[in-house]
Design an enzyme around this catalytic site. Sequence first.
Site, PDB file in Angstrom:
ATOM      1  N   ARG A 238       0.857  -1.188   0.000  1.00  0.00           N
ATOM      2  CA  ARG A 238       0.000   0.000   0.000  1.00  0.00           C
ATOM      3  C   ARG A 238       0.893   1.238   0.000  1.00  0.00           C
ATOM      4  O   ARG A 238       1.921   1.289   0.669  1.00  0.00           O
ATOM      5  CB  ARG A 238      -0.918   0.024   1.231  1.00  0.00           C
ATOM      6  CG  ARG A 238      -2.066  -0.977   1.186  1.00  0.00           C
ATOM      7  CD  ARG A 238      -3.092  -0.607   0.137  1.00  0.00           C
ATOM      8  NE  ARG A 238      -4.230  -1.515   0.109  1.00  0.00           N
ATOM      9  CZ  ARG A 238      -4.346  -2.576  -0.692  1.00  0.00           C
ATOM     10  NH1 ARG A 238      -3.342  -2.867  -1.516  1.00  0.00           N
ATOM     11  NH2 ARG A 238      -5.413  -3.333  -0.666  1.00  0.00           N
ATOM     12  N   GLU A 267      -3.434   7.585  -5.790  1.00  0.00           N
ATOM     13  CA  GLU A 267      -3.553   6.766  -6.989  1.00  0.00           C
ATOM     14  C   GLU A 267      -4.796   7.212  -7.757  1.00  0.00           C
ATOM     15  O   GLU A 267      -5.868   7.300  -7.172  1.00  0.00           O
ATOM     16  CB  GLU A 267      -3.672   5.286  -6.621  1.00  0.00           C
ATOM     17  CG  GLU A 267      -2.400   4.715  -6.021  1.00  0.00           C
ATOM     18  CD  GLU A 267      -2.483   3.228  -5.722  1.00  0.00           C
ATOM     19  OE1 GLU A 267      -3.535   2.612  -5.996  1.00  0.00           O
ATOM     20  OE2 GLU A 267      -1.497   2.665  -5.225  1.00  0.00           O
ATOM     21  N   HIS A 286      -0.491   0.104 -10.110  1.00  0.00           N
ATOM     22  CA  HIS A 286      -1.184  -0.805  -9.180  1.00  0.00           C
ATOM     23  C   HIS A 286      -1.778  -2.009  -9.919  1.00  0.00           C
ATOM     24  O   HIS A 286      -2.993  -2.210  -9.945  1.00  0.00           O
ATOM     25  CB  HIS A 286      -2.278  -0.051  -8.416  1.00  0.00           C
ATOM     26  CG  HIS A 286      -2.652  -0.743  -7.131  1.00  0.00           C
ATOM     27  ND1 HIS A 286      -3.228  -0.077  -6.076  1.00  0.00           N
ATOM     28  CD2 HIS A 286      -2.534  -2.035  -6.721  1.00  0.00           C
ATOM     29  CE1 HIS A 286      -3.469  -0.924  -5.082  1.00  0.00           C
ATOM     30  NE2 HIS A 286      -3.049  -2.128  -5.461  1.00  0.00           N
TER      31      HIS A 286
END
Length: 319
Positions: A238, A267, A286
């Site tokens: 994370r 993000e 991601h």
Amino acid sequence: MKVLVTRELPPSTQKFLEEQSLELIQWKKDCAMPRDELLNSVKGVDAIFCLLTDKIDKTLLDAAGPQLKVVSTMSVGFDHLDIDELKARNIQMGYTPDCLTDATADLTILLLLSAARRIKEGIRAAEQGEWREWRPNWLLGTQFSGKTLGVVGLGRIGQAVAHRLKAFGITRILYYGRSRKLQAETDIGAEFSSFDDLLKHSDYITICSALTPETQDMFDYTAFSKMKPTAVFVNTSRGGVVKQDDLVRALEDGKVGAVGLDVCTPEPLPTDHKLYQFSNCIVLPHIGSATLETREKMASMALDNILAVINGQPIPFGI
């Protein structure tokens, strides 16, 4: 039964979904369902199939109504669910545990290799005409054999990463976490370490821990300053585990050799962010779980949760 699905699913699971006897409401655009659209569409549904991008809170649950029976998220994490509010309303909750270990571990290895072997610079050199004759000192990276790996968070993914890297010749594995993993110590020869010792002795450092109050911003400038200046640092967990401004400063000051990131804060990371400008920093969008096999499994598990509840059966992957 009326079911809201907030995104189009991978092909096999989508086909299976459409074969069910359900009143289906589905957002099929390749973007997050807008909040106002979500609040409008959720009215009167019996089940919600959601993603990490969908905030399931009191406002949304009020809009859904008292008939809502189950919320199932296509994710391992469930920070976007208001657990207390769901429990108070006796709404069952499902998620998709233990299904993305291999995909995320593979991507972690990819980032470690890519950062260590200066792949970003190599691709740019080939594309921009810098590739000339063979040169013995050009684009020299580092290799794994005989080196030390530091794993922060030796859970399923951390162990899978360590196991893979033993095949590449890693000779020492240090790990730091809340508790010792005695079986992993036996299986892969991992050594429990203090955080400072891990930073000091590791040639490669990877974060595989959850984001908790204890891990929030744990990789700050002080941590980066304790690393070997040649260390390769990778985060596929994370973004919040890293104090991102401090990482930028550490790169500027030469405190870390190379960096690979699959997660950032925020993000998506803005295209003008400084991290993109470093030749020794690779940033991915991601995609740790982004294999067809894993995403199909995640979608199938999330759907199984919903079908079980609306058919009066125990939820198979409940929170």
